[in-house]
Design a protein around this motif. Structure first.
Motif, mmCIF file in Angstrom:
data_model
loop_
_atom_site.group_PDB
_atom_site.id
_atom_site.type_symbol
_atom_site.label_atom_id
_atom_site.label_comp_id
_atom_site.label_asym_id
_atom_site.label_seq_id
_atom_site.Cartn_x
_atom_site.Cartn_y
_atom_site.Cartn_z
ATOM 1 N N THR A 118 -39.903 -26.506 -9.639
ATOM 2 C CA THR A 118 -38.537 -27.024 -9.631
ATOM 3 C C THR A 118 -38.479 -28.312 -8.819
ATOM 4 O OG1 THR A 118 -37.637 -24.774 -9.763
ATOM 5 C CG2 THR A 118 -36.129 -26.513 -9.062
ATOM 6 N N GLN A 142 -36.867 -19.284 6.234
ATOM 7 C CA GLN A 142 -35.937 -20.053 5.409
ATOM 8 C C GLN A 142 -34.910 -20.766 6.281
ATOM 9 O OE1 GLN A 142 -34.724 -16.643 2.883
ATOM 10 N NE2 GLN A 142 -35.373 -17.876 1.139
ATOM 11 N N GLU A 174 -39.104 -22.001 3.018
ATOM 12 C CA GLU A 174 -38.154 -22.954 2.451
ATOM 13 C C GLU A 174 -37.460 -23.685 3.589
ATOM 14 O OE1 GLU A 174 -36.495 -21.416 -1.707
ATOM 15 O OE2 GLU A 174 -36.095 -19.962 -0.105
ATOM 16 N N TYR A 192 -36.023 -27.710 3.920
ATOM 17 C CA TYR A 192 -35.919 -29.022 3.277
ATOM 18 C C TYR A 192 -35.612 -30.139 4.270
ATOM 19 C CZ TYR A 192 -35.795 -25.934 -0.720
ATOM 20 O OH TYR A 192 -36.092 -24.960 -1.642
ATOM 21 N N CYS A 235 -42.930 -16.795 1.956
ATOM 22 C CA CYS A 235 -41.775 -17.558 1.479
ATOM 23 C C CYS A 235 -41.390 -18.539 2.570
ATOM 24 C CB CYS A 235 -40.607 -16.624 1.154
ATOM 25 S SG CYS A 235 -39.099 -17.500 0.665
ATOM 26 N N GLY A 294 -40.729 -24.040 -0.640
ATOM 27 C CA GLY A 294 -39.699 -25.056 -0.802
ATOM 28 C C GLY A 294 -39.739 -25.980 0.380
ATOM 29 N N SER A 295 -40.475 -27.069 0.255
ATOM 30 C CA SER A 295 -40.735 -27.931 1.405
ATOM 31 C C SER A 295 -41.162 -29.312 0.923
ATOM 32 C CB SER A 295 -41.840 -27.307 2.274
ATOM 33 O OG SER A 295 -42.256 -28.173 3.288
ATOM 34 N N ASN A 349 -40.789 -25.530 -5.023
ATOM 35 C CA ASN A 349 -39.450 -26.110 -5.101
ATOM 36 C C ASN A 349 -39.354 -27.361 -4.237
ATOM 37 O OD1 ASN A 349 -38.656 -23.707 -6.540
ATOM 38 N ND2 ASN A 349 -38.471 -22.682 -4.566
ATOM 39 N N HIS A 350 -38.982 -28.482 -4.857
ATOM 40 C CA HIS A 350 -38.705 -29.730 -4.127
ATOM 41 C C HIS A 350 -39.894 -30.179 -3.275
ATOM 42 C CE1 HIS A 350 -34.382 -29.768 -5.143
ATOM 43 N NE2 HIS A 350 -34.490 -28.467 -5.092
ATOM 44 N N SER A 394 -44.083 -20.082 -6.797
ATOM 45 C CA SER A 394 -42.876 -20.897 -6.997
ATOM 46 C C SER A 394 -42.951 -22.107 -6.082
ATOM 47 C CB SER A 394 -41.613 -20.086 -6.674
ATOM 48 O OG SER A 394 -41.450 -19.010 -7.575
ATOM 49 N N CYS A 453 -40.229 -30.988 -8.343
ATOM 50 C CA CYS A 453 -41.390 -31.409 -7.550
ATOM 51 C C CYS A 453 -41.774 -32.825 -7.972
ATOM 52 C CB CYS A 453 -42.555 -30.434 -7.749
ATOM 53 S SG CYS A 453 -42.257 -28.798 -7.051
#
Length: 510
Positions: free
Chosen positions: A278, A188, A210, A212, A208, A233-234, A255-256, A253, A280
């Motif tokens: 979330t 993360q 993440e 960004y 997991c 989340g990537s 995300n983005h 999950s 996407c």
């Protein structure tokens, strides 16, 4: 009453204490003489600085004394867990005393959680020399490159978490190649990482990732066939590029994610229970199919209404849809109607956060047929457009419970009550298309059998909602929440007709 448990063999009692947190295990010393010193002989030790109320120096002394007592009593230590903020003095204790003593005591599972207190502190390489290291979590370490480090000793590592650590792609590749038994990997906010090369981790169950930060060469190479939980989340997520059956995945999950979900429709998730999507944007306008017959919960949060369909789902399931500022286009309401049709059979909870909605976007090209009954509708918007937004959503669904989140709560209660009650008086001079507004409201009142107002104190439990007259809420509105319970008549289908000779739109029963 006989104290039968104290007559159990000491080994059995220590097994019982093994499953208790250390603080609770220590409290058993007051039960009886048999229990007095039993807790200090259990096979696992746990030290969490965040739960320790005295100084850091005393925290270190407690660890020193505990390990010394185990050593002097020739006791066997099976598990050791330590969570602390790492500074130079703590690192010195770790290197010179704690790790050697733990290894002498025969520790099989060593779990370490460290957060750097110094912005320039490197990852201590001594951690990767612990043969029985089972779990490792590192936070806020900079300038910590592991590329040239020999990680052969970490062959037993099962879990690793790197949070805000300056590791590189090569560092992660080195970890993956040196720790083939890894089952749980968390990466993360590691800004320098642009590629995951985990295709050698055939035991990987939880991933997991993440990050960004934008990287043009971002890519995934992950062995997904044993994955049970994936949190991505990537900007790019192409772990589904092969399609196929992900037989073990129970939770997903996303995300983005900006790219890489086109092959999601080609995957089969026989054990998937939880799906969360979330923001996407790569799914905007894309027909997506989810084949997950055992889905329990679907959660969506985004600025557009997704075009997503589900294969037949065996059991009862819930859908939580949160739409953020979807008012930029007049197409959102027909798309919402289509989405609700796809969620038929699910318990739908709809949340609309439309603080910046414009009135001219509310009634555009609305279709209303086979309106879905949903569990609840929660709306956050300016009070000046609340009535228009509520009535628009009523064109495509029938909520059992209605929530409104706004600033002027006293006015909003009376305003919404005016919409739901035939005798209500609504001021809507600024609303466009007043005639259409009135027609929709009339049709709403024809379908609505009963509306009740409920409140509960903010600190009360969910089951404490109760009906009350409006004045009771107005007297204590700062201390209470409110909602409307709606009971609908049997289905009445109605739709938008052609424009009449004056160019005005008319509504009629289907």
């Amino acid at each position: 009453m006989d104290d039968r448990i104290s007559y159990l063999p000491g080994d059995v009692l220590r097994v019982i204490l093994y499953f208790l947190p250390q603080k609770e295990a220590a409290r058993t010393s007051v039960l009886s003489t048999a229990w007095r010193n039993l807790w200090i002989r259990r096979k696992n030790l746990e030290f969490f600085e965040s739960k320790f109320k005295r100084s850091k120096e005393e925290f270190r002394h407690v660890i020193d004394d505990s390990l010394r007592r185990y050593h002097d009593s020739a006791m066997y230590l099976e598990e050791f867990t330590l969570s602390t903020a790492l500074d130079d003095e703590t690192l010195q204790h770790l290197q010179t005393f704690w790790i050697p003593r733990i290894e002498q005591l025969g520790g099989k599972k060593i779990s370490l959680i460290f957060e750097s207190q110094d912005a320039d502190m490197n990852i201590p390489y001594v951690l990767f020399e612990i043969v029985q290291l089972y779990s490792l979590r590192l936070e806020k370490f900079t300038d910590s490159h592991l590329q040239g480090l020999n990680l052969v000793a970490c062959v037993n590592l099962r879990m690793i978490a790197l949070v805000d650590v300056d590791v590189t792609n090569k560092d992660l590749e080195n970890i993956a190649n040196s720790c083939p038994l890894l089952e749980n990997v968390t990466v993360q906010h590691c800004r320098m990482v642009s590629r995951l090369n985990f295709d050698v981790l055939h035991h990987l169950k939880t991933l997991c990732f993440e990050n960004y930060e934008f990287h043009e060469q971002q890519s995934f190479e992950v062995y997904v066939w044993n994955l049970e939980t994936a949190v991505i989340g990537s900007n790019i997520c192409d772990i589904f590029k092969m399609g196929g059956s992900l037989l073990h995945m129970t939770e997903l999950s996303l995300n983005h994610v900006m790219e890489g979900l086109r092959n999601l429709s080609n995957c089969y998730f026989p054990c998937l229970h939880f799906l969360r999507i979330t923001n996407c944007h790569c799914l905007s306008g894309v027909d997506t199919a989810v084949n997950a017959p055992n889905l329990v919960l679907f959660e969506y949060k985004g600025q557009f209404v997704p075009k997503i369909k589900f294969a037949q789902i065996i059991n009862q399931w819930d859908s939580k849809i949160q739409l953020l500022k979807t008012s930029s286009s007049g197409e959102w309401l027909p798309k919402l109607a289509e989405l609700l049709q796809c969620l038929e059979g699910s318990n739908v909870y709809l949340i609309m956060d439309h603080n910046d909605i414009r009135k001219e976007h509310i009634f555009e090209r609305t279709r209303a047929s086979n309106k879905q009954v949903i569990e609840s509708l929660s709306v956050r918007c300016d009070l000046s457009v609340a009535s228009s937004l509520f009535l628009s959503v009523f064109l495509v669904c029938k909520p059992k419970i209605l929530y409104y989140i706004g600033d002027d709560r006293v006015t909003s209660v009376a305003y919404l009550w005016g919409i739901l009650k035939e005798e209500g008086n609504i001021k809507h001079e600024s609303l466009p298309r007043i005639l259409e507004f009135q027609e929709i409201r009339e049709l709403l009142l024809e379908e609505l059998e009963e509306a009740n107002f409920q409140i509960k104190k903010k600190w009360n439990r969910e089951k404490d909602w109760h009906s009350c007259p409006l004045f009771e809420h107005l007297m204590s509105y700062k201390l209470s929440h409110f909602r409307f319970i709606l009971k609908w008549k049997e289905t009445v289908a109605w739709k938008h007709s052609m424009e009449d000779s004056h160019g005005e739109k008319k509504w009629k029963r289907a």
